[in-house]
Scaffold this motif. Sequence first.
Motif, mmCIF file in Angstrom:
data_model
loop_
_atom_site.group_PDB
_atom_site.id
_atom_site.type_symbol
_atom_site.label_atom_id
_atom_site.label_comp_id
_atom_site.label_asym_id
_atom_site.label_seq_id
_atom_site.Cartn_x
_atom_site.Cartn_y
_atom_site.Cartn_z
ATOM 1 N N VAL A 204 0.863 -1.187 0.000
ATOM 2 C CA VAL A 204 0.000 0.000 0.000
ATOM 3 C C VAL A 204 0.892 1.227 0.000
ATOM 4 C CG1 VAL A 204 -1.933 -1.119 1.174
ATOM 5 C CG2 VAL A 204 -0.177 0.021 2.523
ATOM 6 N N ALA A 205 0.296 2.351 -0.451
ATOM 7 C CA ALA A 205 1.114 3.562 -0.599
ATOM 8 C C ALA A 205 1.546 4.108 0.762
ATOM 9 C CB ALA A 205 0.335 4.610 -1.374
ATOM 10 N N LYS A 206 0.620 4.070 1.730
ATOM 11 C CA LYS A 206 0.936 4.638 3.058
ATOM 12 C C LYS A 206 0.669 3.565 4.127
ATOM 13 C CE LYS A 206 0.330 9.539 2.192
ATOM 14 N NZ LYS A 206 -0.665 10.426 1.678
ATOM 15 N N PRO A 207 1.654 2.755 4.402
ATOM 16 C CA PRO A 207 1.414 1.674 5.365
ATOM 17 C C PRO A 207 1.201 2.201 6.778
ATOM 18 C CG PRO A 207 3.745 1.782 4.776
ATOM 19 C CD PRO A 207 3.042 2.769 3.911
ATOM 20 N N LEU A 208 0.360 1.528 7.518
ATOM 21 C CA LEU A 208 0.125 1.878 8.918
ATOM 22 C C LEU A 208 1.437 1.836 9.678
ATOM 23 C CD1 LEU A 208 -3.078 -0.302 9.401
ATOM 24 C CD2 LEU A 208 -3.000 2.191 9.628
ATOM 25 N N ASN A 209 1.653 2.817 10.543
ATOM 26 C CA ASN A 209 2.847 2.866 11.382
ATOM 27 C C ASN A 209 4.131 2.749 10.555
ATOM 28 O OD1 ASN A 209 3.678 3.358 13.973
ATOM 29 N ND2 ASN A 209 3.557 1.237 14.664
ATOM 30 N N ASP A 210 4.082 3.326 9.350
ATOM 31 C CA ASP A 210 5.248 3.311 8.452
ATOM 32 C C ASP A 210 5.772 1.907 8.177
ATOM 33 O OD1 ASP A 210 6.461 6.329 9.994
ATOM 34 O OD2 ASP A 210 5.320 6.060 8.145
ATOM 35 N N GLY A 211 4.893 0.920 8.217
ATOM 36 C CA GLY A 211 5.301 -0.440 7.886
ATOM 37 C C GLY A 211 5.834 -1.235 9.068
ATOM 38 N N TYR A 212 5.990 -0.596 10.211
ATOM 39 C CA TYR A 212 6.351 -1.335 11.423
ATOM 40 C C TYR A 212 5.104 -2.016 11.973
ATOM 41 C CZ TYR A 212 10.874 1.024 11.567
ATOM 42 O OH TYR A 212 12.134 1.488 11.268
ATOM 43 N N LEU A 213 5.274 -2.854 12.982
ATOM 44 C CA LEU A 213 4.122 -3.515 13.595
ATOM 45 C C LEU A 213 3.128 -2.470 14.090
ATOM 46 C CD1 LEU A 213 2.764 -6.096 14.680
ATOM 47 C CD2 LEU A 213 4.061 -5.770 16.787
ATOM 48 N N TYR A 214 1.889 -2.653 13.683
ATOM 49 C CA TYR A 214 0.817 -1.749 14.091
ATOM 50 C C TYR A 214 -0.179 -2.504 14.954
ATOM 51 C CZ TYR A 214 -3.634 0.723 13.818
ATOM 52 O OH TYR A 214 -4.811 1.322 14.143
ATOM 53 N N LEU A 215 -0.599 -1.868 16.039
ATOM 54 C CA LEU A 215 -1.505 -2.502 16.990
ATOM 55 C C LEU A 215 -2.658 -1.540 17.267
ATOM 56 C CD1 LEU A 215 -0.399 -5.140 18.425
ATOM 57 C CD2 LEU A 215 -0.204 -3.780 20.453
ATOM 58 N N ASP A 216 -3.873 -1.985 17.116
ATOM 59 C CA ASP A 216 -5.038 -1.179 17.493
ATOM 60 C C ASP A 216 -5.466 -1.656 18.875
ATOM 61 O OD1 ASP A 216 -8.463 -1.050 16.166
ATOM 62 O OD2 ASP A 216 -7.516 -0.074 17.891
ATOM 63 N N GLY A 217 -4.980 -0.987 19.901
ATOM 64 C CA GLY A 217 -5.207 -1.417 21.290
ATOM 65 C C GLY A 217 -6.672 -1.532 21.647
ATOM 66 N N GLU A 218 -7.469 -0.564 21.221
ATOM 67 C CA GLU A 218 -8.898 -0.600 21.543
ATOM 68 C C GLU A 218 -9.568 -1.769 20.830
ATOM 69 O OE1 GLU A 218 -10.552 3.281 20.685
ATOM 70 O OE2 GLU A 218 -8.688 4.178 21.433
ATOM 71 N N GLY A 219 -9.179 -1.995 19.588
ATOM 72 C CA GLY A 219 -9.746 -3.101 18.818
ATOM 73 C C GLY A 219 -9.422 -4.445 19.449
ATOM 74 N N ILE A 220 -8.215 -4.555 19.989
ATOM 75 C CA ILE A 220 -7.811 -5.810 20.628
ATOM 76 C C ILE A 220 -8.594 -6.019 21.917
ATOM 77 C CG2 ILE A 220 -5.880 -6.994 21.750
ATOM 78 C CD1 ILE A 220 -4.105 -5.333 19.729
ATOM 79 N N MET A 221 -8.780 -4.955 22.674
ATOM 80 C CA MET A 221 -9.539 -5.071 23.918
ATOM 81 C C MET A 221 -10.975 -5.496 23.614
ATOM 82 S SD MET A 221 -9.772 -4.959 27.142
ATOM 83 C CE MET A 221 -8.512 -4.060 27.975
ATOM 84 N N GLU A 222 -11.583 -4.885 22.635
ATOM 85 C CA GLU A 222 -12.955 -5.247 22.251
ATOM 86 C C GLU A 222 -13.006 -6.708 21.824
ATOM 87 O OE1 GLU A 222 -14.631 -0.955 20.603
ATOM 88 O OE2 GLU A 222 -13.742 -2.373 19.199
#
Lengths: 333, 72
Positions: A204-222
Amino acid sequence: MNLISINGVSVKSISCAVPQQRYAIMDYAPDLLNEKTARRMAKGTGFASLCITLEEMTTADLCAEAARSILADEKKKKIGALVFVTQTPDYILPATSHVLQHKLGLSNDLFCVDINEGCSGFVTGLYTASLLAKQMEVDVLLLCGDTISKLTSSTDRETRCIFGNAGTATLVTPEKGKKLVFSFKSYGERNKTIVMENSRHRKVAKPLNDGYLYLDGEGIMEFALNDTLDMIKEFLASTSLQKEEVTFYACHQANRIIINSLADSLGVPREKMPFTAAEIGNESSASIPLVLTRKQRELEMVKTLCAGFGVGLSIGLALADFSLTTFYGVREI
Amino acid sequence: MDSKTFLAKMQEEVLDTEMEISMDTLLGDIEEWDSLSVVSFIAMAKATCNKAVDRKAIASAQSVNDLYTLLQ
């Protein structure tokens, strides 16, 4: 839900290894934390320190060290399969399980497979190893671990201060009269909740977290408090087990808030769903073998529910009897 | 949950702040209202009220009282 019983297999032994380098989170991420924020972060996530390898040590090295304790007591020629569960293999190719076959001095007559799985990886690996043990009538060496710290951005507090490194080895053997019960779910529609975009062939043109590991903390808690909780309840109902009958809830050590909240929401004492990763970090697929090892003297293991949940998003549940499993402890290397 | 209990839980468990908060306190004025607190709030809502609070609703909340409303 799917519910799969595999009769005639058991977990004979478990061994773990962590790197000896242990950092307080403030020391590991000095640009991201001060004393106050470090204290708050550790209180919330539960991770006060992280075990981090030196750069040249890989997950395969950690798992190989863990396996050596088991192999010292077992006949290598009885091992007919090797399952390596990791999201940090030595190479894209060849599969690192072949490298480990050689490194551990195992027979060329070996079925080898790498499994790309994280949080639910121990349960996925245990299921795979059980099928192999039963079908091939051989012992199976299951290696689970990760060095997720190598995938994190030094500017991202949410991931940098969470993940530690570890490798584990589990021996699964054919054994009459024993049984393991499994169930799995996949939530691919939420695959971006924990992701490394642009890490392989999908770009993708603009990877989440510049291509490093990305974590959606709220999504994980849910995910933990809704989908995982619901699945555990459904699993208990399907196996005609009352929640009180489970002697040990061995959960993936995502963080302390999640573990405590799961226990409170399910209505079981927190002591039965322990958080033991304060001094090592979130250890991905190694976290369940580690919590089993750490609590095996304090909790009854006869009806243990292993719950791996996270990256995928995915959930793997396994009901097992670890009361006769040999635990080799946690080596620091 | 009554508002007094809610405030105490917010103060000690969710925010872990020394700042004295009230129902009228604006979330934007609380230094500790960050992603960790949001996650703690989601956990608290589930464990105490068995409520799955919508994250969009949390993001729209301006005050401590707005969060309390989400638990009703």
